[in-house]
Design a protein around this motif. Structure first.
Motif, short mmCIF file in Angstrom:
data_model
loop_
_atom_site.label_atom_id
_atom_site.label_comp_id
_atom_site.label_asym_id
_atom_site.label_seq_id
_atom_site.Cartn_x
_atom_site.Cartn_y
_atom_site.Cartn_z
N ASP A 210 0.80 -1.23 0.00
CA ASP A 210 0.00 0.00 0.00
C ASP A 210 0.83 1.28 0.00
O ASP A 210 0.31 2.36 0.29
CB ASP A 210 -0.94 0.01 1.21
CG ASP A 210 -0.21 -0.14 2.54
OD1 ASP A 210 1.03 -0.33 2.53
OD2 ASP A 210 -0.88 -0.10 3.59
N LYS A 211 2.11 1.21 -0.35
CA LYS A 211 2.96 2.41 -0.38
C LYS A 211 2.35 3.55 -1.20
O LYS A 211 2.37 4.71 -0.77
CB LYS A 211 4.35 2.08 -0.93
CG LYS A 211 5.40 1.76 0.13
CD LYS A 211 5.77 2.99 0.94
CE LYS A 211 6.98 2.76 1.82
NZ LYS A 211 6.73 1.87 2.94
N PRO A 212 1.78 3.30 -2.40
CA PRO A 212 1.23 4.41 -3.17
C PRO A 212 0.08 5.13 -2.47
O PRO A 212 -0.13 6.33 -2.69
CB PRO A 212 0.75 3.74 -4.47
CG PRO A 212 1.58 2.50 -4.58
CD PRO A 212 1.75 2.03 -3.18
N LEU A 213 -0.69 4.41 -1.65
CA LEU A 213 -1.78 5.03 -0.93
C LEU A 213 -1.28 5.83 0.27
O LEU A 213 -1.87 6.86 0.63
CB LEU A 213 -2.78 3.97 -0.46
CG LEU A 213 -3.42 3.12 -1.56
CD1 LEU A 213 -4.41 2.13 -0.96
CD2 LEU A 213 -4.12 4.01 -2.59
N LYS A 214 -0.20 5.39 0.87
CA LYS A 214 0.35 6.09 2.03
C LYS A 214 1.11 7.35 1.64
O LYS A 214 1.20 8.30 2.43
CB LYS A 214 1.28 5.15 2.81
CG LYS A 214 0.57 4.01 3.53
CD LYS A 214 1.55 3.19 4.34
CE LYS A 214 0.84 2.13 5.16
NZ LYS A 214 1.78 1.33 5.99
N TYR A 215 1.69 7.34 0.44
CA TYR A 215 2.48 8.48 -0.04
C TYR A 215 1.96 8.94 -1.41
O TYR A 215 2.67 8.89 -2.41
CB TYR A 215 3.97 8.10 -0.12
CG TYR A 215 4.51 7.64 1.21
CD1 TYR A 215 4.95 8.56 2.16
CD2 TYR A 215 4.55 6.28 1.53
CE1 TYR A 215 5.43 8.15 3.39
CE2 TYR A 215 5.03 5.87 2.77
CZ TYR A 215 5.46 6.81 3.69
OH TYR A 215 5.92 6.39 4.91
N PRO A 216 0.69 9.38 -1.47
CA PRO A 216 0.07 9.65 -2.77
C PRO A 216 0.71 10.80 -3.54
O PRO A 216 0.72 10.78 -4.77
CB PRO A 216 -1.39 9.97 -2.39
CG PRO A 216 -1.33 10.44 -0.98
CD PRO A 216 -0.23 9.63 -0.35
N HIS A 217 1.24 11.82 -2.83
CA HIS A 217 1.81 12.96 -3.54
C HIS A 217 3.04 12.54 -4.36
O HIS A 217 3.22 12.99 -5.49
CB HIS A 217 2.19 14.06 -2.55
CG HIS A 217 1.01 14.63 -1.82
ND1 HIS A 217 0.05 15.39 -2.46
CD2 HIS A 217 0.63 14.54 -0.53
CE1 HIS A 217 -0.87 15.74 -1.57
NE2 HIS A 217 -0.55 15.24 -0.40
N MET A 218 3.85 11.67 -3.79
CA MET A 218 5.03 11.21 -4.52
C MET A 218 4.64 10.39 -5.74
O MET A 218 5.16 10.58 -6.84
CB MET A 218 5.94 10.39 -3.59
CG MET A 218 7.17 9.82 -4.30
SD MET A 218 8.20 11.12 -5.02
CE MET A 218 9.00 11.75 -3.55
N PHE A 219 3.70 9.49 -5.57
CA PHE A 219 3.31 8.63 -6.69
C PHE A 219 2.52 9.41 -7.74
O PHE A 219 2.60 9.10 -8.93
CB PHE A 219 2.54 7.42 -6.18
CG PHE A 219 3.42 6.39 -5.54
CD1 PHE A 219 3.93 5.33 -6.28
CD2 PHE A 219 3.78 6.49 -4.21
CE1 PHE A 219 4.77 4.40 -5.70
CE2 PHE A 219 4.63 5.57 -3.61
CZ PHE A 219 5.13 4.52 -4.36
N ALA A 220 1.81 10.43 -7.33
CA ALA A 220 1.10 11.28 -8.28
C ALA A 220 2.07 12.07 -9.15
O ALA A 220 1.76 12.40 -10.30
CB ALA A 220 0.15 12.23 -7.55
N ALA A 221 3.25 12.37 -8.61
CA ALA A 221 4.25 13.14 -9.35
C ALA A 221 5.15 12.27 -10.21
O ALA A 221 5.96 12.78 -10.98
CB ALA A 221 5.12 13.93 -8.35
#
Length: 292
Positions: A210-221
């Motif tokens: 679930d890393k992308p859900l915990k750090y959404p700003h990084m994965f969105a960029a």
């Protein structure tokens, strides 16, 4: 001090490591490298606005929350101004710059070592970001590539000014593939543009689905997500399909590449992606009337 996270960067140092030996971190190259850096401690926003607060009976009263937001906006505006200067300087020279981000220990440096050795016909340079030591820059230099180590002290991310100073020290040749290995952190690096073409986010299967859900700003960029250490999938609780879906929930259509740096799995697709970035850069330069 960074208003976004409270980290300080007054002790930033830049050291070049590579075939040419160490360089004086304070030396400014006389060529045409980025030239807007004012050095550590000079913290004017774009336009050199002075924003000192004066006390006294007539001074306006502001809430701490208002002050924090205002300062953060000024910090990010200054950073974006410098980042755009970096971007223009890099693009004019046909240099593809990739901002490599991850948690500590995901495998960024190992990936770069493998990449440099595999792409021996491509000029590659690396800016390494860590709070202390030159260990990663030395690892890169051992592959034959030049590296500039940026030690951020208490800082938890690179910013555009640090990148500009590293570019002065490194002075990459036109056509270079430049990797900027950011400090291991999935929070603040998402907010700070360095002038890169793409952010590449690496996670490993040991970190959790679930890393992308915990750090959404990084994965969105992210322009690309690498999932490393897939050779360990039989031994860890990690759902590759779910992780990919989570990444695309915050960044629709983002490409997700499963790789194993140690086993070499998936690295050919990574190299193809890098070749695509370089071809796109060359096409852009040709379209702008610049020789490539």
């Amino acid at each position: 001090m960074c208003a976004t996270c409270g980290c300080g960067n007054d002790t930033v140092g830049v050291i070049t490591v590579g075939r040419d030996g160490p360089a004086d971190p304070g030396h400014e190259h006389g060529r045409d490298g980025p030239s807007h850096s004012h050095g550590p401690g000079h913290d004017h926003a774009p336009g050199h606005e002075h924003t000192h607060e004066h006390g006294g009976a007539d001074a306006p009263t502001r809430s701490p929350a208002t002050e924090t937001v205002s300062l953060e906006q000024r910090v990010l505006a200054k950073n974006d101004h410098l980042a755009q200067h970096n971007r223009e300087w890099l693009r004019a020279r046909g240099i593809v710059a990739l901002n490599m981000t991850s948690s500590p220990g995901a495998g960024k440096t190992s990936l770069l070592e493998q990449t440099i050795r595999a792409l021996s016909d491509v000029p590659i340079a690396v800016i390494e970001g860590d709070q202390e030591t030159v260990r990663d820059a030395e690892r890169i230099a051992a592959t034959g590539a030049r590296a500039a180590q940026v030690n951020t002290g208490a800082g938890c991310h690179l910013d555009a000014d640090m990148t500009m100073r590293a570019l002065h020290a490194l002075d990459p040749a036109p056509g270079t593939l430049l990797f900027i290995e950011n400090v291991g952190n999935l929070v603040c690096p998402a907010l700070f543009d360095l002038g890169e073409d793409r952010k590449v986010v690496m996670i490993s299967v040991t970190e959790g689905t679930d890393k992308p859900l915990k750090y959404p700003h990084m994965f969105a960029a992210a322009g690309l997500v690498l999932v490393n250490k897939i050779d360990l999938l039989p031994y860890v609780d990690f759902d590759l399909g779910a992780c990919t879906a989570y990444a695309r929930a915050v960044n629709p259509g983002v490409e997700v590449l499963p790789v194993s740096v140690t086993a070499g799995e998936g690295l050919d697709r990574w190299y193809e992606w890098l070749a695509d970035q370089r071809r796109a850069s060359a096409t852009s330069l040709e379209g702008a009337g610049h020789p490539v």
